[in-house]
Design a protein around this motif. Structure first.
Motif, mmCIF file in Angstrom:
data_model
loop_
_atom_site.group_PDB
_atom_site.id
_atom_site.type_symbol
_atom_site.label_atom_id
_atom_site.label_comp_id
_atom_site.label_asym_id
_atom_site.label_seq_id
_atom_site.Cartn_x
_atom_site.Cartn_y
_atom_site.Cartn_z
ATOM 1 N N ALA B 201 0.845 -1.196 0.000
ATOM 2 C CA ALA B 201 0.000 0.000 0.000
ATOM 3 C C ALA B 201 0.879 1.245 0.000
ATOM 4 N N GLY B 202 1.586 1.426 -1.104
ATOM 5 C CA GLY B 202 2.438 2.599 -1.235
ATOM 6 C C GLY B 202 2.575 2.944 -2.708
ATOM 7 N N ASN B 203 2.995 4.163 -2.994
ATOM 8 C CA ASN B 203 3.200 4.574 -4.381
ATOM 9 C C ASN B 203 4.435 3.862 -4.932
ATOM 10 N N TRP B 204 4.376 3.450 -6.169
ATOM 11 C CA TRP B 204 5.452 2.648 -6.770
ATOM 12 C C TRP B 204 6.796 3.374 -6.758
ATOM 13 N N LYS B 205 6.780 4.708 -6.806
ATOM 14 C CA LYS B 205 8.049 5.450 -6.871
ATOM 15 C C LYS B 205 8.796 5.438 -5.538
ATOM 16 N N PHE B 206 8.053 5.225 -4.431
ATOM 17 C CA PHE B 206 8.747 5.074 -3.153
ATOM 18 C C PHE B 206 9.661 3.842 -3.202
ATOM 19 N N TYR B 207 9.201 2.821 -3.929
ATOM 20 C CA TYR B 207 10.046 1.619 -4.058
ATOM 21 C C TYR B 207 11.219 1.877 -5.004
ATOM 22 N N SER B 361 15.078 -8.200 3.772
ATOM 23 C CA SER B 361 14.431 -7.311 2.800
ATOM 24 C C SER B 361 12.977 -7.010 3.100
ATOM 25 N N MET B 362 12.392 -7.722 4.064
ATOM 26 C CA MET B 362 10.940 -7.580 4.244
ATOM 27 C C MET B 362 10.538 -6.149 4.580
ATOM 28 N N GLU B 363 11.468 -5.386 5.167
ATOM 29 C CA GLU B 363 11.108 -4.040 5.640
ATOM 30 C C GLU B 363 10.871 -3.042 4.514
ATOM 31 N N ASP B 364 11.294 -3.368 3.290
ATOM 32 C CA ASP B 364 11.139 -2.395 2.209
ATOM 33 C C ASP B 364 9.666 -2.100 1.920
ATOM 34 N N GLY B 365 8.814 -3.132 1.991
ATOM 35 C CA GLY B 365 7.376 -2.909 1.825
ATOM 36 C C GLY B 365 6.852 -2.017 2.937
ATOM 37 N N GLU B 366 7.330 -2.297 4.123
ATOM 38 C CA GLU B 366 6.902 -1.550 5.316
ATOM 39 C C GLU B 366 7.276 -0.067 5.200
ATOM 40 N N SER B 367 8.511 0.216 4.787
ATOM 41 C CA SER B 367 8.966 1.611 4.744
ATOM 42 C C SER B 367 8.174 2.401 3.710
ATOM 43 N N THR B 368 7.859 1.737 2.596
ATOM 44 C CA THR B 368 7.064 2.365 1.552
ATOM 45 C C THR B 368 5.685 2.762 2.094
ATOM 46 N N GLU B 369 5.094 1.851 2.870
ATOM 47 C CA GLU B 369 3.767 2.118 3.428
ATOM 48 C C GLU B 369 3.815 3.223 4.481
ATOM 49 N N LEU B 370 4.909 3.256 5.235
ATOM 50 C CA LEU B 370 5.052 4.306 6.257
ATOM 51 C C LEU B 370 5.005 5.687 5.615
ATOM 52 N N CYS B 371 5.692 5.815 4.456
ATOM 53 C CA CYS B 371 5.696 7.103 3.754
ATOM 54 C C CYS B 371 4.294 7.421 3.244
ATOM 55 N N GLN B 372 3.668 6.421 2.608
ATOM 56 C CA GLN B 372 2.354 6.656 2.005
ATOM 57 C C GLN B 372 1.328 7.105 3.040
ATOM 58 N N LYS B 373 1.379 6.511 4.227
ATOM 59 C CA LYS B 373 0.424 6.840 5.293
ATOM 60 C C LYS B 373 0.595 8.273 5.779
ATOM 61 N N ALA B 374 1.860 8.701 5.821
ATOM 62 C CA ALA B 374 2.142 9.958 6.516
ATOM 63 C C ALA B 374 1.968 11.200 5.647
ATOM 64 N N ILE B 375 2.058 11.051 4.332
ATOM 65 C CA ILE B 375 2.043 12.245 3.467
ATOM 66 C C ILE B 375 0.638 12.681 3.087
#
Lengths: 161, 417
Positions: B201-207, B361-375
């Motif tokens: 659940a994050g924008n593809w560009k965060f990845y 590597s599992m945290e990469d999905g998590e970090s992407t979602e953290l950004c998406q939630k906060a902005i």
């Protein structure tokens, strides 16, 4: 022997193992999770699409008790993820045994995941395919495969199925 | 003709790509423009591998951006691709993820219009009508009703597709260093050993940013430092080609002791001197299989592909945008056709390190979602990309965001903003 002619006692013993396993995970008693396996074991969480194509890639693949322990050490001390709880629902176990000491078991499972926002979602659905053996009198998993239908894992998977 | 720039795409002036407006990560308008200018524009998009299409008639369903595409191997053994939309009324033609068309035909279930592997129309039921009634007009020309075709290239067994005639030759598109690493990892015939899929659940560009970001590696992914294995003091860096493509590499033999003392004194979680021990060290035993000391290479071919060698794991990661807030990450793991059984088993064991449940590597999905939630309500604010200076391009260390700044430079060119 299959379900119908399996003694009630053996059936209950196998089902008790299946129940205790998911309860251990759902209760976050994960340090005890490796105890459900024999020292030499295979635990894997594998997408159904790979299983059906005969491809071996699994998301979790542990072939020793040590690897199971390392999963939990990493989960507790290394991996970063949001607070989450699992709730396993298991059903329809089909139990086969020749001698009452080694069992081939298949059962269905559904794992609901709840995070801090309070929403529970159907996180992972599939079937367990197990080889269960009697190890010093106690039933343990020699082989446990969680073959999941939900081949699109939401965000990440850190807690074993 | 230039379209009017949407307000969400207004970049801060004079920032040297060190500030990106958050609005580009959750605006539908920007997302739609990206699909048009990037994914449907002059870019090569990963479609799969030749290994997944072993026989005449083999096919695979995938996407370019969010456009559904089918890749086929024709009766002439060539690879083709077309948009999975019937030329008649727009229905999805191929409804399986992969398979084999025994007769080489792809038939829409709705009215059974039949196409070949190239996407050309061959059959229209009742074209001449029934008993002199109905049917298509007499001048109906099947040749004018092919499926929307994708230009494909098969580069060392990896298949890329583009909708644009302006996309340059694949090696020119990649650039010299990405090309070098592509050839290095595709050194021989490959075998696919499986797929895993992750929905984020994050924008593809965060990845995209994440895979060009060596700064986060030892700070977010704590598996290696916790077990005393990887440190930011190792040798390596980032290389940028054609702005948007990059190589992130780690060389085990080049640990710099002077850097190590800096890491220790920095008091971060990064270096813990191996607080914990692995109970089963066989996970990291590994086997040397390249003629160099590079233990990790993660290179990205914008917009849709990341390829990695992390120890003995090899993977294509396909980035599939679904909407402005979600993307799917499809991991395709491979080995080489000449792998020994021992090496293949090592790959399978080390798959624990990467992918959706990957220990490192599992945290990469998590970090992407953290950004998406906060902005969510802060599109007018920007991020800060000043680690390693303000310039773009290549760096021989990990404490930099240079490759990310380069990405935004290239993104703005592609988007014409």
């Amino acid at each position: 022997m299959s379900n119908s002619d399996l003694s009630q006692e053996l059936k209950e013993e196998v089902e008790a193992l299946l129940n205790a396993y998911v309860q251990c995970i759902d209760d976050d008693d994960l340090e005890r999770w490796p105890d459900f396996f024999t020292d030499e074991c295979l635990y894997q969480v594998i997408p159904r699409e790979n299983h059906e194509m005969g491809l071996p890639t699994a998301v979790m693949w542990c072939d020793s008790r040590g690897m199971l322990e390392d999963r939990i050490t990493a989960l507790r001390h290394a991996n970063v993820y949001q607070v989450q709880w699992y709730r396993h629902i298991i059903s329809n176990p089909v139990i086969k045994t020749e001698d009452g000491d080694t069992f081939q078991v298949q059962s269905n499972y559904a794992v609901f995941k709840t995070c801090n926002d309070g929403e529970s979602t159907v996180y992972n659905v599939g079937r367990y395919v197990d080889e269960i053996v009697r190890d010093k009198g106690v039933l343990k998993f020699k082989k446990r495969s969680a073959i999941y239908d939900t081949h699109r894992i939401t965000t990440l998977m850190v807690i074993p199925i | 003709m230039n379209a009017i720039t949407p307000p969400h795409l207004k970049w801060p002036v004079d920032t040297d790509y060190t500030a990106v407006p958050y609005s580009i990560f959750n605006s539908r308008e920007v997302y739609d423009l990206e699909q048009k200018k990037i994914h449907n524009g002059p870019t090569w998009n990963y479609l799969g591998t030749e290994a997944e299409l072993p026989e005449k008639g083999s096919f695979k369903s995938t996407y370019i951006g969010d456009t559904p595409v089918v890749v086929t191997r024709g009766q002439d053994n060539e690879i083709y691709a077309w948009v999975n939309r019937c030329a008649h009324r727009g229905a999805e033609i191929c409804r399986e993820r992969h398979g084999k068309s025994e007769d080489g035909a792809y038939t829409c279930v709705y009215h059974q219009w039949a196409f070949d592997a190239k996407g050309d129309l061959h059959g229209v039921p009742f074209q001449r009508g029934l008993a002199g009634k109905g049917g298509m007009p007499s001048d109906f020309d099947k040749k004018q009703h092919s499926l929307r075709k994708v230009r494909v290239v098969n580069h060392r067994g990896v298949i890329f597709g583009t909708f644009s005639d302006d996309t340059p030759d694949i090696e020119e598109y990649m650039g010299e260093d990405v090309s070098y690493h592509f050839d290095r990892i595709l050194k021989g015939p490959i075998e696919i050993i499986g797929h895993t899929r992750q929905y984020i659940a994050g924008n593809w560009k965060f990845y995209s940013e994440n895979t060009k970001d060596p700064y986060h590696a030892s700070l977010l992914h704590l598996f290696h430092p916790t077990f005393g294995i990887y440190r930011a003091s190792l040798g390596g860096g980032t290389i940028v080609n054609n702005d948007v493509h990059s190589v992130l590499w780690v060389e085990n033999s080049k640990e710099d002791e002077s850097k190590l003392s800096d890491v220790r004194s920095d008091n971060t979680r990064t270096y813990q001197d191996g607080t914990y021990q692995l109970a089963d060290m066989s996970l990291l035993a590994g086997a040397k299989e390249f003629d160099d000391d590079t233990s990790t290479v993660i290179f990205s071919l914008f917009p849709s592909l990341v390829v990695h060698q992390i120890q003995n794991t090899l993977a294509f990661r396909q980035i599939l945008p679904k909407n402005e807030n979600e993307f799917e990450l499809v991991w395709t793991f491979f080995g080489y056709a000449d792998d020994t059984e021992e090496l293949r088993n090592m790959r399978l064991k080390q798959l624990n390190l990467v992918g959706p449940a990957g220990l490192i590597s599992m945290e990469d999905g998590e970090s992407t979602e953290l950004c998406q939630k906060a902005i969510v309500r802060d599109g007018g604010y920007t991020n800060v990309l000043e680690m390693g200076g303000v310039g773009t391009g290549t760096d021989d260390h990990f404490v930099t965001e240079g490759a990310i700044r380069s990405l935004w430079k290239g993104y703005r060119k592609l988007m014409d903003v």
